[in-house]
Motif scaffolding. Structure first.
Motif, PDB file in Angstrom:
ATOM      1  N   ALA A   1      34.762  36.784  38.086  1.00 11.68           N
ATOM      2  CA  ALA A   1      35.368  35.719  38.888  1.00 11.68           C
ATOM      3  C   ALA A   1      35.958  34.624  37.987  1.00 11.68           C
ATOM      4  CB  ALA A   1      34.336  35.127  39.831  1.00 11.68           C
ATOM      5  N   ALA A   2      35.215  34.299  36.918  1.00 14.17           N
ATOM      6  CA  ALA A   2      35.709  33.281  35.988  1.00 14.17           C
ATOM      7  C   ALA A   2      37.026  33.735  35.369  1.00 14.17           C
ATOM      8  CB  ALA A   2      34.684  33.007  34.898  1.00 14.17           C
ATOM      9  N   TRP A   3      37.070  34.983  35.040  1.00 12.28           N
ATOM     10  CA  TRP A   3      38.287  35.553  34.458  1.00 12.28           C
ATOM     11  C   TRP A   3      39.456  35.455  35.435  1.00 12.28           C
ATOM     12  CZ3 TRP A   3      40.951  36.419  30.476  1.00 12.28           C
ATOM     13  CH2 TRP A   3      41.963  37.375  30.460  1.00 12.28           C
ATOM     14  N   GLN A   4      39.167  35.772  36.714  1.00  9.36           N
ATOM     15  CA  GLN A   4      40.228  35.692  37.729  1.00  9.36           C
ATOM     16  C   GLN A   4      40.725  34.252  37.899  1.00  9.36           C
ATOM     17  OE1 GLN A   4      37.870  37.462  40.795  1.00  9.36           O
ATOM     18  NE2 GLN A   4      38.880  39.478  40.629  1.00  9.36           N
ATOM     19  N   THR A   5      39.777  33.320  37.868  1.00 16.35           N
ATOM     20  CA  THR A   5      40.167  31.910  37.984  1.00 16.35           C
ATOM     21  C   THR A   5      41.068  31.496  36.820  1.00 16.35           C
ATOM     22  OG1 THR A   5      38.226  31.265  39.256  1.00 16.35           O
ATOM     23  CG2 THR A   5      39.291  29.530  37.981  1.00 16.35           C
TER      24      THR A   5
END
Ligand SMILES: Nc1ncnc2c1ncn2[C@@H]1O[C@H](COP(=O)(O)OP(=O)(O)OP(=O)(O)O)[C@@H](O)[C@H]1O
Ligand SMILES: [Mg+2]
Lengths: 354, 221
Positions: free
Chosen positions: B16-20
């Motif tokens: 999720a952090a990567w997507q953000t």
């Protein structure tokens, strides 16, 4: 050309008009201005705020396009050039601004090199030119400073170096010293004069300070409400102002001849005689002659020096003196005529001059 | 990795952090690439600009304002056909980049325009007097002189994108915000919510500090 009157003017402005339409009445910032500036000359334009000085100066490189009229610089009619040719012509005209207008993100060297970069000059050549210009304006030590780290005088030196970078033959100065203190003003003015002498520049400068004109200009034009109301050699305009506005300007520098209150303290004339207040302007060789004492002896007058000063404009000395002449009216008239014959400028200034 | 979370969730969190990050920086890159030329165009064609032209200025200004005044969540849904056209799909992180970029562009254009407007007119006048072309004035005077303001605008936009990207979960964009909603809120796992918020705070703080540092670095006033 058979009837060539002399060297071609460096700048020639012919019949310039410029109208600004704001709310209300349209305003003629330039109302038919014609001027010629000779090569190598420092030409000053003075006038009150709003007289149209900046508008006129900006017309020389067409930052402002006149509604009508012709601008010719070094024989090239600027007003008929297309955009690209105009940009080329602008590179031959340096401009210095009241508020310096330096690029805050560039160092001193970067600012000086900027016009060369614009013109596509290769880097090595730019650097060589910067190295030449820095000592000319006395900023070798400040090469890598940013404008925010410089004093006003130093900023203006950068402005001047930048204006000179592409080796222009013409320098335009818009109130170049108006944001500076008197001492720094003098430094910048002598810098402008020395680069004019060394680089064979023609300088057109505008100012609202007569002191600037007196210090460095050869000729001057006085503007009022979009018109040139008087024009001539600085010496002539200062010593014999023709227009009331010019007289007011000139008096800022030259001062009043008769200090207020002096007239009231003068003794009255003897019965049968008269008292006249004369302003005598000495210019040129006669200034050294003892005119007053000789006039007094020759015509049997009592000549009282009320005030006087001796000064120089450029290299030309002049003296300005107020005399109270006591004696028979005929003798005063003869003495006046004799002084005029010697080349002095004598005017009667009445009992209560402003 | 994160002691108070089950390992499976840690993996989800990293994803999720990567997507953000992708949505934030991806959106910002597009916004800068489109926004700077647009801002320069708006600035030059504005009344009193280098080349005033109402026929160019007004429509662009209007479009920018229209996008800016549309709430992001509505914009996302409203432009679905356009998103499908550009991204090939209307679901997922890549698809979310389309509305994000659009909103960020409209947002950053006005900020850039303000930064350009701050540039001293006298400096532009000086460049004109030197014979600079309009392009030279834009690239060598306007942008370098406005650089601190431009960097500040980019920082504000990045921070804004972090927030907007949380909403992109609504169209399957994923990201930290989406994870926080799904686990922290819908599955009653407050520790996930807290972790997400913590990461976002650190992320935004980092962006802001870096932005401020760069603004200071390029400020020469
Ligand atoms: N762009 C403009 N739009 C409208 N009016 C203008 C513009 N530029 C100048 N003017 C007007 O034209 C007149 C002459 O202005 P100009 O700047 O040439 O005066 P100036 O003699 O240089 O004055 P100062 O000593 O204050 O600089 C002023 O009344 C000014 O308000
Ligand atoms: Mg002016």
């Amino acid at each position: 050309m058979p009837d060539d009157p002399g060297p071609r003017p460096a700048i020639s402005l012919h019949g310039l008009t410029r109208e600004f339409r704001g709310r209300g009445t349209p305003l003629w910032a330039l109302d038919g201005v014609s001027l010629e500036v000779a090569p190598g000359e420092i030409f000053g334009i003075v006038g009150r705020s709003g007289a149209g000085k900046s508008t006129l100066l900006r017309c020389v490189n067409l930052l402002e396009r006149p509604d009508s009229g012709r601008v010719t610089v070094l024989g090239q009619e600027i007003t008929s050039l297309d955009e690209a040719a105009l940009r080329g012509a602008r590179r031959g005209i340096g401009m210095v601004f009241q508020h310096f207008n330096l690029l805050s993100a560039r160092t001193v060297a970067g600012n000086i090199a900027f016009p060369l970069e614009i013109a596509g000059v290769p880097k090595a050549e730019r650097e060589a030119r910067v190295a030449e210009l820095l000592p000319l304006v006395g900023l070798e030590e400040r090469r890598d400073y940013y404008p925010a780290q410089l004093s006003g005088g130093q900023k203006q030196r950068v402005g001047i170096a930048r204006a000179l970078a592409s080796r222009p033959r013409i320098l335009l100065c818009d109130e170049a010293t108006s944001a500076l203190d008197p001492e720094t003003t003098e430094e910048i003015l002598s810098l402008i004069r020395s680069i004019r002498d060394r680089l064979d520049l023609t300088v057109l400068l505008i100012t609202h300070e007569m002191a600037v004109v007196k210090a460095i200009c050869d000729r001057v034009a006085v503007m009022e409400a979009g018109r040139v109301i008087e024009e001539g050699r600085v010496f002539d305009v200062f010593t014999r102002p023709a227009h009331a506005t010019t007289r007011r300007f000139v008096s800022e520098v030259i001062g009043h001849v008769v200090p207020p209150g002096t007239v009231a303290r003068l003794p009255d004339a003897n019965p049968g005689e008269e008292r006249r207040l004369l302003q005598v302007l000495f210019a040129g060789p006669s200034s050294t002659r003892a005119v007053v004492s000789e006039a007094s002896r020759r015509y049997g007058l009592d000549l009282n020096i009320v005030s006087g000063r001796i000064d120089a404009i450029g290299a030309e000395p002049y003296g300005l003196m107020a005399l109270a002449a006591y004696g028979p009216p005929a003798a005063i008239a003869e003495a006046t005529a004799w002084m005029r014959a010697l080349g002095l400028d004598v005017t009667e200034i009445g009992e209560d001059p402003a | 990795m994160i002691p108070w979370l089950p390992p499976a969730l840690t993996d989800l969190l990293i994803e999720a952090a990567w997507q953000t990050l992708l949505m934030t920086f991806g959106g910002a890159v597009v916004a800068i690439a489109l926004g700077l030329p647009l801002a320069l165009l708006l600035h030059t064609t504005a009344p009193g600009g280098l080349a005033p032209n109402g026929w160019v200025n007004r429509p662009i200004g209007l479009l920018v304002n229209a996008i800016r005044s549309t709430p992001f969540i509505i914009l996302m849904v409203a432009i679905v056909p356009f998103t499908r056209l550009v991204a090939g799909t209307s679901i997922g992180t890549t698809a979310a980049l389309v509305p994000l970029s659009l909103a960020a562009t409209a947002f950053i254009v006005r900020l850039f325009e303000n930064a350009l407007r701050e540039v001293d007119r006298g400096v532009i006048e000086a460049a004109r007097a030197m014979g600079a072309t309009r392009t030279q004035i834009m690239t060598r005077v306007l942008v370098p002189e406005a650089l601190p303001g431009i960097i500040a605008a980019i920082t504000v936009t990045l921070v804004g994108l972090v927030g907007y990207s949380a909403m992109a979960g609504a169209i399957g964009g994923g990201g930290l915000g989406d994870l926080g909603i799904r686990f922290g809120y819908q599955r009653f796992m407050p520790e996930v919510m807290a972790t997400v918020v913590l990461i976002l705070i650190i992320f935004v703080q980092g962006l802001q500090s870096l932005g401020d540092l760069l603004v200071r670095r390029f400020s020469r006033r």
